[in-house]
Design a protein around this motif. Sequence first.
Motif, mmCIF file in Angstrom:
data_model
loop_
_atom_site.group_PDB
_atom_site.id
_atom_site.type_symbol
_atom_site.label_atom_id
_atom_site.label_comp_id
_atom_site.label_asym_id
_atom_site.label_seq_id
_atom_site.Cartn_x
_atom_site.Cartn_y
_atom_site.Cartn_z
ATOM 1 N N ASP A 24 0.820 -1.221 0.000
ATOM 2 C CA ASP A 24 0.000 0.000 0.000
ATOM 3 C C ASP A 24 0.850 1.266 0.000
ATOM 4 O OD1 ASP A 24 0.982 -0.180 2.545
ATOM 5 O OD2 ASP A 24 -0.967 -0.232 3.549
ATOM 6 N N THR A 25 2.122 1.137 -0.343
ATOM 7 C CA THR A 25 3.054 2.269 -0.494
ATOM 8 C C THR A 25 3.119 3.131 0.761
ATOM 9 O OG1 THR A 25 2.212 2.309 -2.775
ATOM 10 C CG2 THR A 25 3.891 3.900 -2.234
ATOM 11 N N THR A 26 3.129 2.485 1.914
ATOM 12 C CA THR A 26 3.350 3.207 3.170
ATOM 13 C C THR A 26 4.749 2.950 3.712
ATOM 14 O OG1 THR A 26 2.420 1.363 4.445
ATOM 15 C CG2 THR A 26 0.907 3.133 3.791
ATOM 16 N N SER A 27 5.472 2.043 3.071
ATOM 17 C CA SER A 27 6.783 1.660 3.565
ATOM 18 C C SER A 27 7.713 1.378 2.396
ATOM 19 C CB SER A 27 6.663 0.417 4.466
ATOM 20 O OG SER A 27 7.934 -0.053 4.875
ATOM 21 N N LEU A 28 9.002 1.662 2.585
ATOM 22 C CA LEU A 28 10.038 1.386 1.597
ATOM 23 C C LEU A 28 11.068 0.464 2.220
ATOM 24 C CD1 LEU A 28 11.520 1.961 -1.144
ATOM 25 C CD2 LEU A 28 12.615 3.909 0.008
ATOM 26 N N PHE A 39 11.757 1.752 5.880
ATOM 27 C CA PHE A 39 11.452 3.162 6.098
ATOM 28 C C PHE A 39 9.948 3.393 6.031
ATOM 29 C CE2 PHE A 39 15.708 3.114 4.253
ATOM 30 C CZ PHE A 39 16.419 3.969 5.079
ATOM 31 N N SER A 40 9.450 4.331 6.816
ATOM 32 C CA SER A 40 8.070 4.781 6.710
ATOM 33 C C SER A 40 8.013 5.937 5.717
ATOM 34 C CB SER A 40 7.547 5.233 8.079
ATOM 35 O OG SER A 40 6.279 5.841 7.946
ATOM 36 N N VAL A 62 14.134 -7.876 -0.470
ATOM 37 C CA VAL A 62 13.503 -7.626 0.830
ATOM 38 C C VAL A 62 12.084 -7.135 0.558
ATOM 39 C CG1 VAL A 62 14.611 -5.328 0.935
ATOM 40 C CG2 VAL A 62 13.582 -6.324 2.992
ATOM 41 N N GLU A 63 11.111 -7.864 1.093
ATOM 42 C CA GLU A 63 9.692 -7.554 0.875
ATOM 43 C C GLU A 63 8.970 -7.562 2.216
ATOM 44 O OE1 GLU A 63 8.221 -6.749 -1.936
ATOM 45 O OE2 GLU A 63 9.834 -7.195 -3.369
ATOM 46 N N ARG A 64 8.227 -6.490 2.488
ATOM 47 C CA ARG A 64 7.460 -6.386 3.724
ATOM 48 C C ARG A 64 5.977 -6.564 3.419
ATOM 49 N NH1 ARG A 64 6.834 -1.024 7.628
ATOM 50 N NH2 ARG A 64 5.853 -2.087 9.398
ATOM 51 N N LEU A 65 5.261 -7.265 4.293
ATOM 52 C CA LEU A 65 3.827 -7.471 4.138
ATOM 53 C C LEU A 65 3.071 -6.286 4.725
ATOM 54 C CD1 LEU A 65 1.453 -9.295 3.297
ATOM 55 C CD2 LEU A 65 1.546 -10.282 5.601
ATOM 56 N N THR A 321 -0.888 8.625 -1.762
ATOM 57 C CA THR A 321 -1.464 9.817 -1.149
ATOM 58 C C THR A 321 -0.772 10.025 0.188
ATOM 59 O OG1 THR A 321 -3.608 9.465 -2.210
ATOM 60 C CG2 THR A 321 -3.564 10.904 -0.285
ATOM 61 N N ILE A 322 -0.005 11.082 0.288
ATOM 62 C CA ILE A 322 0.736 11.385 1.516
ATOM 63 C C ILE A 322 0.288 12.740 2.030
ATOM 64 C CG2 ILE A 322 3.028 11.722 2.529
ATOM 65 C CD1 ILE A 322 4.173 9.950 0.382
#
Length: 440
Positions: A24-28, A39-40, A62-65, A321-322
């Motif tokens: 959901d593009t909240t983390s890198l 990163f947030s 590296v992949e975060r859920l 959307t940030i």
Amino acid sequence: MESQDGPDGPEPPRGFICASFNQDTTSLSVGIKTGYRLFSVTAVDKLDCIHEGVECPDVYIVERLFSSSLVVVVSLSMPRRMNVYHFKKGTEICNYSYSNNILSVKLNRQRLVVCLEESIYIHNIKDMKLLKTLLNTPSNPSGLCALSINHSNSYLAYPGSATIGEITIYDANNLSTVTLIQAHDSPLAALTFNSSGTKLASASEKGTVIRVFGVPEGQRLFEFRRGMKRYVSISSLSFSADAQFLCASSNTETVHIFKLEQQSPSGEEESPTWSAYVGKMFTAASTYLPTQVSDMMHQDRAFATVRLNMFGLRNICALATIQKLPRLLVASSDGNLYIYNVDPQDGGECVLVQKHRLFDSSEEQVGQKEEDGAEDASPPPASQSYAATVALPSTPPSSTTLMGYSEDGGAQRGEVIPEHEFAESPVCLDDENEFPPVGN
């Protein structure tokens, strides 16, 4: 994320290996020489490092859920082994070793997919057990595949051919092939689903045309022309959360944003402007022209663009959307995250509002020293994916065959189940809002 730079191309930082946005593009997530970082990306003016993992060095996947504690890591030191961590507790949930190098990993709240060059493994993410093995898939040296982030509509897309742009759509929930899409004449270079899993965007190795298809039927919905003068390598495609926009980045200095909107025939009739009249004339004329020319006349151009201050470096892009405003995020192999404002009404040239460094110069120097000391090591094989560009030559496959869990009876049919260490209990993270609790 690493580039194959030409003599005139810039050199990427030595300590930087890969990068990926979460679903959901909240983390890198960033893979570096010493491990990985999360990163947030929920604010423009600051980039918070929420975790730094040092369990293994040289992380190239590296992949975060979503925003949960689950993170999947693959290291250059063991390119055939996937480690799944609960990073907040600092514990390993499980690990799997495969018969060849891991080229990509995709995950949603229901499935975890591991892509090798000629096979794909589908796991149940709640207990990490193997559900299905897709063997003898067309050669896919870049590990290209896409998984819908909508776990109730969990479609998997991967190349159906090594010579043309055919896409196989596979239902990862019901474990069955859905359809084949003849998307491009050339082999595929990029794939991505929208958030609901109802649209799929694709690009070929030529990189001039981007197409959007409906899922699961496979009908063509949109066609966009990125350019005409030169072929490029598309490195990433990404939909906005509402699927109204699609961004595409490549090895050039331009990122394109396309707007997905259907033209209204009735609206044209009500406003007989000069441009509408000319448009009708072109449409009528296109029926008498060769197919290639006719297709070009029906292709939409970019709604908005970004001019990067670099050329030849690999990067990934995402729309988010940030702080209540639409933004374009570009994580580049130069070691920076760029944030741009996007005008959703008028488009045009996007404005750079912030630039964040993903690691400091001292880490880059450490990476340089380590690389200088390993000049005699075997070079990584050339490939288009971030994973494959850094994957080292693999060790011989293990002869051990384990009888794993397979809903389709794969073990009984003699399929090779990866070496693994199962989780001691069902995977239940402490992020209830981000990860579904295991049902009865």
